[in-house]
Motif scaffolding. Sequence first.
Motif, PDB file in Angstrom:
ATOM      1  N   UNK A   1      -7.201  -0.398  -4.420  1.00 31.09           N
ATOM      2  CA  UNK A   1      -5.818  -0.067  -4.760  1.00 31.09           C
ATOM      3  C   UNK A   1      -5.343  -0.906  -5.941  1.00 31.09           C
ATOM      4  N   UNK A   2      -4.308  -0.388  -6.648  1.00 29.01           N
ATOM      5  CA  UNK A   2      -3.765  -1.045  -7.837  1.00 29.01           C
ATOM      6  C   UNK A   2      -2.246  -1.027  -7.748  1.00 29.01           C
ATOM      7  N   UNK A   3      -1.625  -2.142  -8.176  1.00 27.61           N
ATOM      8  CA  UNK A   3      -0.190  -2.331  -7.967  1.00 27.61           C
ATOM      9  C   UNK A   3       0.675  -1.499  -8.894  1.00 27.61           C
ATOM     10  N   UNK A   4       0.217  -1.217 -10.118  1.00 29.85           N
ATOM     11  CA  UNK A   4       1.025  -0.472 -11.062  1.00 29.85           C
ATOM     12  C   UNK A   4       2.190  -1.246 -11.628  1.00 29.85           C
ATOM     13  N   UNK A   5       2.213  -2.580 -11.465  1.00 29.30           N
ATOM     14  CA  UNK A   5       3.353  -3.390 -11.887  1.00 29.30           C
ATOM     15  C   UNK A   5       2.955  -4.454 -12.896  1.00 29.30           C
ATOM     16  N   UNK A   6       1.956  -5.253 -12.593  1.00 31.33           N
ATOM     17  CA  UNK A   6       1.667  -6.452 -13.393  1.00 31.33           C
ATOM     18  C   UNK A   6       1.276  -6.105 -14.823  1.00 31.33           C
ATOM     19  N   UNK A   7       0.278  -5.271 -15.011  1.00 34.44           N
ATOM     20  CA  UNK A   7      -0.197  -4.882 -16.352  1.00 34.44           C
ATOM     21  C   UNK A   7      -0.107  -3.366 -16.466  1.00 34.44           C
ATOM     22  N   UNK A   8       0.861  -2.892 -17.218  1.00 39.42           N
ATOM     23  CA  UNK A   8       1.047  -1.456 -17.360  1.00 39.42           C
ATOM     24  C   UNK A   8      -0.180  -0.827 -18.029  1.00 39.42           C
ATOM     25  N   UNK A   9      -0.632   0.271 -17.443  1.00 36.60           N
ATOM     26  CA  UNK A   9      -1.781   0.981 -17.980  1.00 36.60           C
ATOM     27  C   UNK A   9      -3.120   0.420 -17.543  1.00 36.60           C
ATOM     28  N   UNK A  10      -3.123  -0.749 -16.903  1.00 35.28           N
ATOM     29  CA  UNK A  10      -4.384  -1.350 -16.464  1.00 35.28           C
ATOM     30  C   UNK A  10      -4.413  -1.544 -14.955  1.00 35.28           C
ATOM     31  N   UNK A  11      -3.271  -1.848 -14.364  1.00 38.11           N
ATOM     32  CA  UNK A  11      -3.192  -1.992 -12.907  1.00 38.11           C
ATOM     33  C   UNK A  11      -2.889  -0.636 -12.296  1.00 38.11           C
TER      34      UNK A  11
ATOM     35  N   UNK B   1      -4.653   4.469  -5.842  1.00 38.14           N
ATOM     36  CA  UNK B   1      -5.958   4.134  -5.264  1.00 38.14           C
ATOM     37  C   UNK B   1      -7.047   4.915  -5.972  1.00 38.14           C
ATOM     38  N   UNK B   2      -8.116   4.208  -6.313  1.00 35.56           N
ATOM     39  CA  UNK B   2      -9.259   4.848  -6.959  1.00 35.56           C
ATOM     40  C   UNK B   2     -10.098   5.562  -5.902  1.00 35.56           C
ATOM     41  N   UNK B   3     -10.405   6.825  -6.143  1.00 36.60           N
ATOM     42  CA  UNK B   3     -11.194   7.604  -5.186  1.00 36.60           C
ATOM     43  C   UNK B   3     -12.681   7.313  -5.268  1.00 36.60           C
TER      44      UNK B   3
ATOM     45  N   UNK C   1       0.814  -1.212   0.000  1.00 37.43           N
ATOM     46  CA  UNK C   1       0.000   0.000   0.000  1.00 37.43           C
ATOM     47  C   UNK C   1       0.850   1.265   0.000  1.00 37.43           C
ATOM     48  N   UNK C   2       2.022   1.203   0.624  1.00 36.35           N
ATOM     49  CA  UNK C   2       2.866   2.403   0.713  1.00 36.35           C
ATOM     50  C   UNK C   2       3.820   2.558  -0.459  1.00 36.35           C
ATOM     51  N   UNK C   3       3.792   1.649  -1.422  1.00 40.31           N
ATOM     52  CA  UNK C   3       4.705   1.729  -2.553  1.00 40.31           C
ATOM     53  C   UNK C   3       4.386   2.945  -3.415  1.00 40.31           C
TER      54      UNK C   3
END
Length: 499
Positions: free
Chosen positions: A249-259, A242-244, A235-237
């Motif tokens: 929350x989304x990792x931003x790592x696995x699928x670029x542009x989708x996560x 995070x969607x308001x 969570x602190x990465x």
Amino acid sequence: MADPETSSPPRVPLKRTASAASLADVLDSSRKKLKEEGASEDTNASRVVAGDLGGLVATGGVTAELIEQLAQELQCGCCCSLLYRPVLVQPCQHAFCGSCCVLWIKNGGTNCPACRGISTTVTPCRPLQTILDVLLRSAPHLARTERERQQADEIYTGTTMRIPAPRESSPDPDVNASTEYARPCPNCSAGNAYGWVCAQPIVDPNVDPENAWPLEDGAPPGHASCGNCENLLALASPLTSKCDFCQVSFCGITAQGRCMAAAILVQQPHEYQDVGDMIQSANIYESFSNNNVEVEIMLDYLTTQNISPRHIYRDIVTHILLQPRGFLPLIEQELFVDVHSSAGGTDPDPQAPRNKICRQCAAEVFLYGLRDWFLRERSKGFLEEAVLRKKDCVDGAECRRQQEFDHAREFNHMVPFASSQAAQGAAPPVPAIVPPPPAPLADSDDDHDDDDDDNDDEEETDVILNAGAVDRSFESMSDVSIPALAAAQQDEDMPDVVF
């Protein structure tokens, strides 16, 4: 009639297209048959080589066998009937009925139904239509019924269509879902490639099973499941977003542009890359109360004007932000609840400003405002006159018969819902405040009373004119920039919106 035992085996459906080569084979075999029967080979052969089927019909040279073989070659691979308004799938050039191709795309088809090859476009085929016209003049019994032709014409309008590309599936979830213990997230290991290490790394169950974190206890401290790939994230990465709206929350790592959750105006609605995706979506039709006629009018308009779903989404967001209550009506309707399989947090303040949104929530906003967006677009006058002159249905948008094709084609149902202002959060019109009449004075001040009344009338007129000026200030803000939009809202004493 040909002997079943000696006749050629039936053609395998979807094996080849009704190309010029296949038609030549049929015509060559017919020419040999005519020669055996003593017909004039020179005359008929010259007509066949020239492709003059109309001449063969006029001279009686078309046999029942030729008609049958032509009908088999000109058979649609989807409905297994004679082609009607034929189209070619590019680049493989297999032929189908135009209406069959439209239904195939609406049902999620992305590859050619015949060869399963990658397809790009569907185009009308005039040469095949000419051959069909000549064939039907000699064999009218092969023609479709009037009702079938009418239904097909309602589905396919004769335009070139673009076939949507196959959707890329998200990566498979980590083995966390099928194991007893949580596995480390990408940021748990020291020296990872993402430049940040978890303060409370997850213990690898393969290394230290005694201190492993059981999944039945929920997410490990400082971690959560990504709303897209469902893998564990920190969570602190700095990569985590995070969607308001859904609080996921989304990792931003696995699928670029989708996560990831992006800024509201730059996000891409999930599953709506182009107009082809809208054709396949049942949610699009539901947003129009399953009025297929109105949906087809909108899709034709988008194709003609070259408008993308992302352009529509931005217009919808801009319109919502200009409303006094912003996104609050959508949140009050719980529009963003349970849009992900991953659990989201609790919204701390429903009236708080919204900065970021995920793809799924962006799709919810897109579907929520699509019909009202098209209502606003219709006022630009780009639609055909026949569409704009349709009589309004007496029941309006709440009509229960608009799913019936004949009724929907005759009457217009594209009118605002009775509760559209409340659904959009639009404030009801406020009447001009008229100053109360002055208290009665003594008779000696009658002349002053007349003067006061005149001043009151002038003040009332000034209030009304000023109110009109305020209303007109919003008419030119459809393409306003984000800073200008925020400044305009503050100037008009609207709730602050942070972008």
